[in-house]
Design an enzyme around this catalytic site. Structure first.
Site, short mmCIF file in Angstrom:
data_model
loop_
_atom_site.label_atom_id
_atom_site.label_comp_id
_atom_site.label_asym_id
_atom_site.label_seq_id
_atom_site.Cartn_x
_atom_site.Cartn_y
_atom_site.Cartn_z
N GLY A 156 36.03 46.99 31.43
CA GLY A 156 35.86 45.61 31.93
C GLY A 156 36.42 44.66 30.49
CG ASN A 195 32.84 52.12 39.61
OD1 ASN A 195 31.96 51.95 40.71
ND2 ASN A 195 32.21 52.51 38.42
CD1 TRP A 196 36.85 48.90 44.71
CD2 TRP A 196 35.75 49.48 46.19
NE1 TRP A 196 37.28 49.77 45.16
CE2 TRP A 196 37.26 49.32 46.46
CE3 TRP A 196 34.96 50.05 47.47
CZ2 TRP A 196 37.43 50.04 48.20
CZ3 TRP A 196 35.15 49.67 49.34
CH2 TRP A 196 36.47 50.10 48.90
CE LYS A 197 32.95 48.93 36.98
NZ LYS A 197 32.78 48.49 35.72
CG HIS A 211 30.10 53.86 34.94
ND1 HIS A 211 30.07 52.98 34.37
CD2 HIS A 211 30.83 53.48 35.45
CE1 HIS A 211 31.02 52.32 34.52
NE2 HIS A 211 31.76 52.75 34.51
N GLY A 244 37.91 50.60 37.54
CA GLY A 244 37.02 49.33 37.88
C GLY A 244 37.62 47.96 38.48
CB SER A 269 41.43 47.74 30.67
OG SER A 269 39.98 46.58 30.66
CD GLU A 325 35.21 55.57 33.02
OE1 GLU A 325 36.42 54.14 33.33
OE2 GLU A 325 34.17 54.92 32.77
C1 PEP Z 1 34.78 51.62 35.11
O1 PEP Z 1 33.97 51.03 35.38
O2 PEP Z 1 34.66 52.75 35.39
C2 PEP Z 1 36.10 51.03 34.35
C3 PEP Z 1 36.79 51.83 34.14
O3 PEP Z 1 36.13 49.59 35.12
P1 PEP Z 1 37.48 48.61 34.73
O4 PEP Z 1 38.78 49.54 34.79
O5 PEP Z 1 37.21 47.22 34.96
O6 PEP Z 1 37.90 48.32 32.62
#
Ligand code: PEP
Length: 261
Positions: free
Chosen positions: A172, A9-11, A94, A233, A212, A166
């Site tokens: 993040g 997920n590049w956001k 999300h 992410g 993370s 999640e």
């Molecule tokens: C996400 O945005 O779904 C996510 C898991 O982000 P990160 O890996 O940065 O925690």
């Protein structure tokens, strides 16, 4: 055992050109994949141009978001109907959509339904906040988000979707859930799916962990019972780290399965 599913997920990161370059590099670094399905969720702008490129490289695409109506006067929105044939997956619920953009349960279930209606596999993201965890409400939150998100689809359809556990406090933040907590949550998710939609749906639904995940901790989740893959992410923005995680997944999956007595 099915392939592991790893979603990047590049956001709101990477331009269209950067996304295209990333795909070229990832293809070289990851090589031929036998045990892992890789899905990229770039900016909406990059979906159409990447569509041709990823077919060639055998990656799949996901939309980070979409609107649930198929067409109409909804300025600025993109529908699942418009994404049909361009993406194979779509993220729904999300935590950033729930918390920053105030998406409610009824929006989320309409999006899940719209995805299914348009041949897109919804990836329903669920998880508790730090406060809910401190208040020991994790199970209640998971149950409510499953009931709320899946209310408009059938048990056969539930068996074909993806659920990403999640915890909001881990997204993040660099704080990740322990594999034991993830195992417990994933078991609970399947129990709830069984209760609501039956045994077959509970066995078939794919459940991912996200929060993370990085090159150092990815293996511990991939080896956790009941976990079918990862939603990543931050670490997916670094093509070397992401390719490293894919490589670990491939190596792990190609080992012979040890059988107990
Ligand atoms: C996400 O945005 O779904 C996510 C898991 O982000 P990160 O890996 O940065 O925690």
């Amino acid at each position: 055992m099915g392939k592991k599913l790893i979603i990047a997920n590049w956001k709101m990161n990477l331009t269209v050109n950067e996304a295209s370059l990333y795909v070229h590099k990832l293809d070289k670094l990851a090589g031929k994949l036998k045990h892992t399905e890789v899905v990229l969720a770039p900016t909406m702008l990059a979906l159409q141009p990447l569509n041709m490129q990823v077919q060639h490289h055998h990656f799949n695409l996901a939309a980070q978001n979409f609107y649930w109506r198929d067409r109409g006067a909804y300025t600025g929105e993109v529908s699942a109907a418009q994404l049909r044939g361009v993406v194979q997956y779509g993220l729904v619920g999300h935590s950033e959509r729930r918390h920053i953009f105030a998406e409610r349960s009824k929006d989320i279930r309409s999006k899940v339904q719209a995805a299914v209606r348009n041949n897109i596999v919804p990836v329903l993201c669920i998880g508790e906040t730090a406060q809910e965890r401190a208040d020991k409400e994790t199970s209640d939150v998971i149950r409510d988000q499953l009931v709320g998100g899946l209310a408009n689809i059938t048990s056969v359809e539930v068996g074909q979707i993806v659920i990403a556990y999640e915890p909001v406090w881990s997204i993040g933040t660099g704080k990740f859930a322990s594999p034991r907590d993830v195992e417990r949550a994933v078991k609970y998710i399947r129990r709830q799916i069984e209760h609501l939609f039956g045994k077959v749906a509970a066995e078939n639904v794919r459940v991912l962990y996200g929060g993370s995940v990085n090159l150092d901790n990815a293996m511990s989740y991939l080896q956790t019972a009941g976990v079918n893959g990862l939603l990543i992410g931050e670490s997916s923005l670094d093509v070397y780290a992401f390719a490293g995680i894919i490589k670990k997944c491939e190596d792990m999956s190609s080992l012979p399965v040890k059988r107990g007595k």
